[in-house]
Design a protein around this motif. Structure first.
Motif, mmCIF file in Angstrom:
data_model
loop_
_atom_site.group_PDB
_atom_site.id
_atom_site.type_symbol
_atom_site.label_atom_id
_atom_site.label_comp_id
_atom_site.label_asym_id
_atom_site.label_seq_id
_atom_site.Cartn_x
_atom_site.Cartn_y
_atom_site.Cartn_z
ATOM 1 N N LYS A 164 37.038 2.200 9.466
ATOM 2 C CA LYS A 164 35.976 2.116 10.463
ATOM 3 C C LYS A 164 34.575 1.965 9.872
ATOM 4 C CE LYS A 164 38.580 4.734 13.915
ATOM 5 N NZ LYS A 164 38.617 5.908 14.820
ATOM 6 N N THR A 165 34.495 1.455 8.630
ATOM 7 C CA THR A 165 33.167 1.204 8.057
ATOM 8 C C THR A 165 32.846 -0.289 8.015
ATOM 9 O OG1 THR A 165 34.003 1.189 5.776
ATOM 10 C CG2 THR A 165 33.215 3.291 6.656
ATOM 11 N N MET A 166 33.884 -1.155 7.944
ATOM 12 C CA MET A 166 33.636 -2.593 7.981
ATOM 13 C C MET A 166 33.435 -3.022 9.431
ATOM 14 S SD MET A 166 35.733 -5.853 6.349
ATOM 15 C CE MET A 166 37.217 -5.707 7.318
ATOM 16 N N VAL A 167 32.259 -3.627 9.695
ATOM 17 C CA VAL A 167 31.902 -4.024 11.053
ATOM 18 C C VAL A 167 32.446 -5.409 11.387
ATOM 19 C CG1 VAL A 167 29.981 -4.472 12.626
ATOM 20 C CG2 VAL A 167 29.813 -2.617 10.943
ATOM 21 N N SER A 168 32.333 -6.340 10.433
ATOM 22 C CA SER A 168 32.750 -7.724 10.660
ATOM 23 C C SER A 168 32.866 -8.424 9.312
ATOM 24 C CB SER A 168 31.726 -8.459 11.535
ATOM 25 O OG SER A 168 30.456 -8.491 10.895
ATOM 26 N N PHE A 169 33.412 -9.648 9.320
ATOM 27 C CA PHE A 169 33.409 -10.469 8.113
ATOM 28 C C PHE A 169 33.263 -11.926 8.513
ATOM 29 C CE2 PHE A 169 37.847 -10.011 9.341
ATOM 30 C CZ PHE A 169 38.368 -11.284 9.190
ATOM 31 N N GLU A 170 32.748 -12.727 7.568
ATOM 32 C CA GLU A 170 32.562 -14.150 7.853
ATOM 33 C C GLU A 170 32.624 -14.965 6.567
ATOM 34 O OE1 GLU A 170 28.851 -15.884 8.969
ATOM 35 O OE2 GLU A 170 27.643 -14.331 7.997
ATOM 36 N N LYS A 171 33.101 -16.174 6.715
ATOM 37 C CA LYS A 171 33.078 -17.148 5.625
ATOM 38 C C LYS A 171 31.768 -17.913 5.746
ATOM 39 C CE LYS A 171 35.893 -20.885 3.659
ATOM 40 N NZ LYS A 171 37.144 -21.669 3.850
ATOM 41 N N TYR A 172 30.865 -17.683 4.813
ATOM 42 C CA TYR A 172 29.513 -18.239 4.897
ATOM 43 C C TYR A 172 29.407 -19.474 3.992
ATOM 44 C CZ TYR A 172 24.397 -18.466 4.641
ATOM 45 O OH TYR A 172 23.085 -18.878 4.699
ATOM 46 N N ILE A 173 29.144 -20.618 4.604
ATOM 47 C CA ILE A 173 29.040 -21.873 3.870
ATOM 48 C C ILE A 173 27.588 -22.338 3.876
ATOM 49 C CG2 ILE A 173 29.835 -24.266 3.725
ATOM 50 C CD1 ILE A 173 31.993 -22.154 3.179
ATOM 51 N N ASN A 174 27.120 -22.776 2.697
ATOM 52 C CA ASN A 174 25.742 -23.208 2.517
ATOM 53 C C ASN A 174 25.743 -24.479 1.668
ATOM 54 O OD1 ASN A 174 23.007 -23.177 0.935
ATOM 55 N ND2 ASN A 174 22.702 -21.670 2.586
ATOM 56 N N PRO A 175 24.755 -25.385 1.858
ATOM 57 C CA PRO A 175 24.699 -26.574 0.988
ATOM 58 C C PRO A 175 24.642 -26.234 -0.500
ATOM 59 C CG PRO A 175 23.245 -26.853 2.865
ATOM 60 C CD PRO A 175 23.732 -25.448 2.917
#
Length: 392
Positions: free
Chosen positions: A322-333
């Motif tokens: 219950k400590t991880m709120v969310s996750f995402e694959k972050y893509i940048n140029p």
């Protein structure tokens, strides 16, 4: 003659009673239906009910019924020059309870123990800080490396990301690899049988570097500014890295990393003191984005399985429940800014997570599924710790 025997037996029994009352026993219970090993039990002087004057390093631990002492390590956690924590790693079967005995043992002939869990500041390679155990190795970068980049001097590094050294031997390699580098007899960028450093970090988060997300942008600290080694030994190495205050879209962030790595673990524990944000992100680099990302919000882990040269590697981060709120694959140029991120709640100005890797050539994780099973099992164990009771 008969009365003499009775008296002797009574005296012997009283002796046993006195001994059992003075002895301290450590009762450890495994609440899970899985065998447990390579998990470190920490016993403070106060938990053991020892006197302040008692010398912790004079005590050893053995399982009741065994004459053999377990490997243990004493740690001066608060830096006052006196050891205050005793570490050991029991092996406990599924749903079992084991009983151990704390023994006063001042035998100076005790066999030396190998310092598998090791870390140090490395001034001969600019100013790295490196750490390892019998399975994995890591490093990160200091203020001289940062200033070299800022002054446009070749050889510098500007990042608070965490680098991975891919070792495939049980013995320590940090000093050996740096010695090859400094005396010109070899390079740790080529595998000659022990492993190599072929894991690029750059401006990425590497394995477990942090950031703060504001709107759609991630902001980071720069290199660490100060370091302090707490302990090295057969069971654990731990140290502290401090960072200069940094800005996240007008928010002043403070950051102090307390990092430890225990024997047998593929993951380092990060305990970070942080102010200026309610959530902190931690990430793992996506390199060429040619691998597979996964995340399990309920279980509390993220991972990335990717090719690396002629092999494969799994990187991952595990979080207490219950400590991880969310996750995402972050893509940048900018390829170095592409990371798989997890956002963590900051509670009482602190976050905790475990981060590391499994290299296919090392041999224990040859598939993505095997690596993810390890992360899942690791999460289950940290959320269901061994229970420890002290009895006399």
């Amino acid at each position: 003659m008969k009365s003499t025997k009775i008296i002797a037996i009574l005296l012997f029994s009283c002796g046993l009673l006195s001994y059992s009352q003075e002895s301290k026993f450590i009762i450890i219970t495994n609440p899970l239906n899985m065998d447990r090993e390579f998990e470190t039990v920490e016993l403070s002087k106060s938990k053991l009910d020892l006197e302040p004057s008692d010398v912790l390093e004079n005590y050893r631990i053995r399982e009741v019924g065994s004459a053999e002492f377990l490997i243990s390590q004493c740690v001066d956690e608060n830096g006052d020059g006196i050891n205050d924590i005793l570490l050991f790693q029991p092996k406990i079967k599924a749903s079992a309870t084991n009983k151990y005995e704390l023994v006063l043992n001042t035998d100076s002939t005790t066999k030396d123990q190998i310092v598998y869990c090791y870390s140090r500041f490395v001034p001969e390679r600019t100013d790295d800080y490196a750490w390892e155990n019998n399975k994995v190795a890591f490093r990160t970068y200091g203020p001289v490396a940062q200033k070299m980049v800022e002054d446009k001097i070749k050889g510098g590094t500007l990042t608070s990301g965490i680098d991975a050294w891919l070792k495939r031997v049980e013995y320590p390699v940090i000093n050996k690899w740096y010695e090859k580098y400094t005396n010109g007899t070899g390079t740790y960028h080529k595998d000659t049988g022990e492993g190599l450093d072929n894991f690029h970090v750059g401006a990425s988060r590497g394995i477990g570097g942090v950031g703060v997300k504001v709107d759609s942008t991630y902001y980071f600290s720069k290199n660490f500014t100060t370091w302090k080694t707490i302990t090295t030994g057969p069971i654990r190495t731990s140290f502290v890295l401090t960072y200069a205050d940094w800005d996240a879209a007008g928010n002043k962030i403070t950051e102090v990393k307390h990092i430890s790595l225990d024997y047998g673990s593929f993951l380092s524990k990060f305990e970070i003191d942080v102010t200026g944000t309610k959530e902190l992100s931690t990430g793992i680099t996506l390199h060429n984005n040619d691998g597979t990302t996964e995340g399990n919000l309920k279980a509390g882990w993220i991972d990335y399985w990717q090719p690396i040269d002629d092999s494969e590697i799994g990187t991952g981060i595990v979080f207490p429940k219950k400590t991880m709120v969310s996750f995402e694959k972050y893509i940048n140029p900018n390829k170095e800014l592409c990371n798989l991120y997890a956002s963590i709640k900051v509670k009482n100005n602190k976050v905790v997570y475990y981060t590391g890797f499994g290299w296919k050539k090392q041999g224990e994780f040859t598939t993505k599924e095997a690596w993810e099973n390890y992360l899942s099992s690791y999460a289950t164990k940290i959320n269901n710790p061994l229970t420890v009771k002290i009895k006399e």
